[in-house]
Design a protein around this motif. Structure first.
Motif, short mmCIF file in Angstrom:
data_model
loop_
_atom_site.label_atom_id
_atom_site.label_comp_id
_atom_site.label_asym_id
_atom_site.label_seq_id
_atom_site.Cartn_x
_atom_site.Cartn_y
_atom_site.Cartn_z
N GLU A 95 0.83 -1.21 0.00
CA GLU A 95 0.00 0.00 0.00
C GLU A 95 0.86 1.26 0.00
O GLU A 95 0.54 2.25 -0.65
CB GLU A 95 -0.95 0.01 1.21
N ASP A 96 1.98 1.19 0.75
CA ASP A 96 2.89 2.36 0.80
C ASP A 96 3.42 2.69 -0.60
O ASP A 96 3.49 3.85 -0.99
CB ASP A 96 4.06 2.07 1.73
N MET A 97 3.78 1.66 -1.33
CA MET A 97 4.32 1.90 -2.67
C MET A 97 3.26 2.45 -3.61
O MET A 97 3.52 3.39 -4.37
CB MET A 97 4.90 0.60 -3.25
N LEU A 98 2.06 1.87 -3.53
CA LEU A 98 0.99 2.32 -4.42
C LEU A 98 0.57 3.76 -4.12
O LEU A 98 0.08 4.47 -4.99
CB LEU A 98 -0.21 1.37 -4.33
N ALA A 99 0.79 4.18 -2.86
CA ALA A 99 0.42 5.55 -2.47
C ALA A 99 1.50 6.58 -2.85
O ALA A 99 1.24 7.78 -2.86
CB ALA A 99 0.17 5.61 -0.96
N MET A 100 2.67 6.10 -3.16
CA MET A 100 3.79 7.02 -3.41
C MET A 100 3.50 8.08 -4.48
O MET A 100 3.84 9.25 -4.30
CB MET A 100 5.05 6.24 -3.79
N PRO A 101 2.89 7.70 -5.63
CA PRO A 101 2.68 8.72 -6.67
C PRO A 101 1.82 9.89 -6.20
O PRO A 101 1.88 10.96 -6.80
CB PRO A 101 1.97 7.93 -7.78
N ASN A 102 1.05 9.69 -5.12
CA ASN A 102 0.21 10.79 -4.62
C ASN A 102 0.93 11.70 -3.64
O ASN A 102 0.37 12.70 -3.19
CB ASN A 102 -1.04 10.21 -3.92
N GLU A 103 2.16 11.34 -3.29
CA GLU A 103 2.89 12.15 -2.33
C GLU A 103 3.47 13.40 -3.00
O GLU A 103 3.89 13.35 -4.15
CB GLU A 103 4.03 11.34 -1.71
N ALA A 104 3.50 14.49 -2.25
CA ALA A 104 4.00 15.76 -2.78
C ALA A 104 5.42 15.62 -3.30
O ALA A 104 5.79 16.22 -4.32
CB ALA A 104 3.94 16.82 -1.68
N LEU A 105 6.19 14.79 -2.65
CA LEU A 105 7.60 14.60 -3.02
C LEU A 105 7.75 14.12 -4.47
O LEU A 105 8.73 14.40 -5.14
CB LEU A 105 8.20 13.54 -2.07
N PHE A 106 6.73 13.38 -4.94
CA PHE A 106 6.80 12.81 -6.29
C PHE A 106 5.79 13.47 -7.24
O PHE A 106 5.43 12.89 -8.27
CB PHE A 106 6.56 11.29 -6.22
N ALA A 107 5.37 14.67 -6.87
CA ALA A 107 4.32 15.36 -7.65
C ALA A 107 4.74 15.56 -9.10
O ALA A 107 3.91 15.48 -10.00
CB ALA A 107 4.00 16.70 -7.00
N ASP A 108 6.02 15.79 -9.34
CA ASP A 108 6.48 16.03 -10.71
C ASP A 108 7.00 14.77 -11.38
O ASP A 108 7.73 14.82 -12.37
CB ASP A 108 7.60 17.09 -10.70
N ALA A 109 6.63 13.63 -10.81
CA ALA A 109 7.20 12.37 -11.31
C ALA A 109 6.88 12.13 -12.77
O ALA A 109 5.78 12.39 -13.23
CB ALA A 109 6.68 11.21 -10.47
#
Ligand code: FAD
Ligand code: NAP
Length: 279
Positions: free
Chosen positions: A180-194
């Protein structure tokens, strides 16, 4: 002397064994998360001077009991760092193996207990071992997933690749740690410009009836089902591969990937694949 690491999170540290040098620090268990009775994550305080590259492992030491004062009786084992290079704590994912000397001590560990951490970190399962590519395949068995969490926590990884494909082979569904942590990563601000998209492919080998793939990873790579599940071919030109965990699995994958023309780094020339064996 070993260095006592004290943070604002901690009250007074208890006595620790005398140190034979300056190679380790005594850290405290902040939390323990049980995924199953035999798979757990431990979070430790982090000595500010402890530096690592995502993908590295550290050496952890456990004494025989709370009363023990002799560092010579500490059992040391390598563990991949799960947490990010920028986290204030250190986190590790560990399996308890039957009759293991370290596992026996780890099984009784409680919040507040002391864990020794060697100050140096090690390993070649790092992104600098790989030439630039389009897809990054992160292939793990069991607790071998750990270092990939640390690697995925780097925003740079999400910029460097178009696709991040995590394949995690476990016996039982409950062992799909951090999914779940990995799947949630794209929604984190840190990866906003991913730039990258993340794909998580579970393999569950000993629990019939789940929707996941159930064959071993080398078989799935050989017959094309892994690439079908990923929606991408695995090629020397575009793909970069990291493999971590079971050494037999790593050996079989290595031979298949070599046959496709992938190489590990050689004489400081980055390659297309990198490996970490856990025993
Ligand atoms: C570079 C490196 C990094 C490692 N990182 C981790 C990690 O992040 N998490 C982790 O749980 N372990 C990791 N290990 C394994 C770990 O160091 C210990 O071997 C493990 O905790 C068991 O220790 P033990 O003393 O209880 O048993 P040991 O005597 O060390 O091992 C007994 C047997 O248990 C099996 N075994 C050991 N480790 C594992 C494992 N992780 N998964 C499945 N079977 C295993 C093997 O058959 C081994 O021969 C790593 C090992 C290496 C070499
Ligand atoms: N996981 C548990 O339920 C459990 C419970 C109690 C104790 N233990 C002990 O914990 C230790 C570690 O177990 P673990 O499950 O974390 O690690 P593991 O045995 O390495 O299994 C993890 C995953 O890797 C797969 N695998 C194993 N060998 C492989 C190979 N040669 N090629 C490709 N894939 C391979 C397994 O599939 P397969 O299922 O096909 O082997 C499983 O999906 C073992 O000593 C075990 O006895 C495990």
């Amino acid at each position: 002397m070993g260095v006592l690491h004290e943070t604002g999170l901690l009250r007074r540290l208890p006595d620790v064994p005398p140190s034979g040098g300056t190679k380790w620090t005594a850290e405290r268990v902040l939390s323990i998360r049980h995924w199953t009775p035999t798979l757990l994550s431990i979070r430790l305080t982090r000595y500010r001077g402890f530096r690592f590259t995502p993908g590295h492992y550290a050496r952890l030491g456990l004494g025989p009991g709370a009363e023990e004062k002799k560092v010579g009786e500490v059992v040391w084992r390598p563990f991949s760092v799960v947490s990010a290079a920028y986290d204030e704590y250190l986190e590790f994912l560990a399996v308890l193996v039957p009759d293991g000397a370290f596992s026996a001590r780890l099984a009784t560990l409680e919040v507040g207990d002391t864990v020794f951490v060697e100050k140096a970190s090690y390993g070649f399962l790092t992104l600098d071992q790989l030439a630039p590519g389009r897809e990054l395949w992160l292939l793990a068995s069991g607790s071998g997933l750990g270092p990939f969490l640390s690697i995925l926590s780097e925003p740079q990884v999400w910029q460097s690749f178009e696709r991040l494909i995590v394949v995690h082979s476990v016996r039982q569904e409950a062992e799909l740690a951090y999914r779940e942590d990995m799947l949630a990563m794209p929604n984190e601000a840190l990866f906003a410009d991913a730039r990258a998209r993340l794909r998580h492919i579970p393999i569950i080998t000993r629990e019939p009836g789940t929707a996941a793939l159930s064959a071993r990873m080398p078989q799935l790579l050989a017959d094309g089902r892994l690439e079908d599940a990923a929606g991408a071919p695995l090629t020397r030109e575009e793909s970069r591969v990291m493999v971590c965990g079971n050494p037999e699995m790593a050996r079989d994958l290595r031979s298949q990937l070599s046959a496709r023309g992938l190489h590990t780094s050689r004489r400081n020339v980055p390659g297309q694949m990198a490996f970490e064996n856990y025993w």
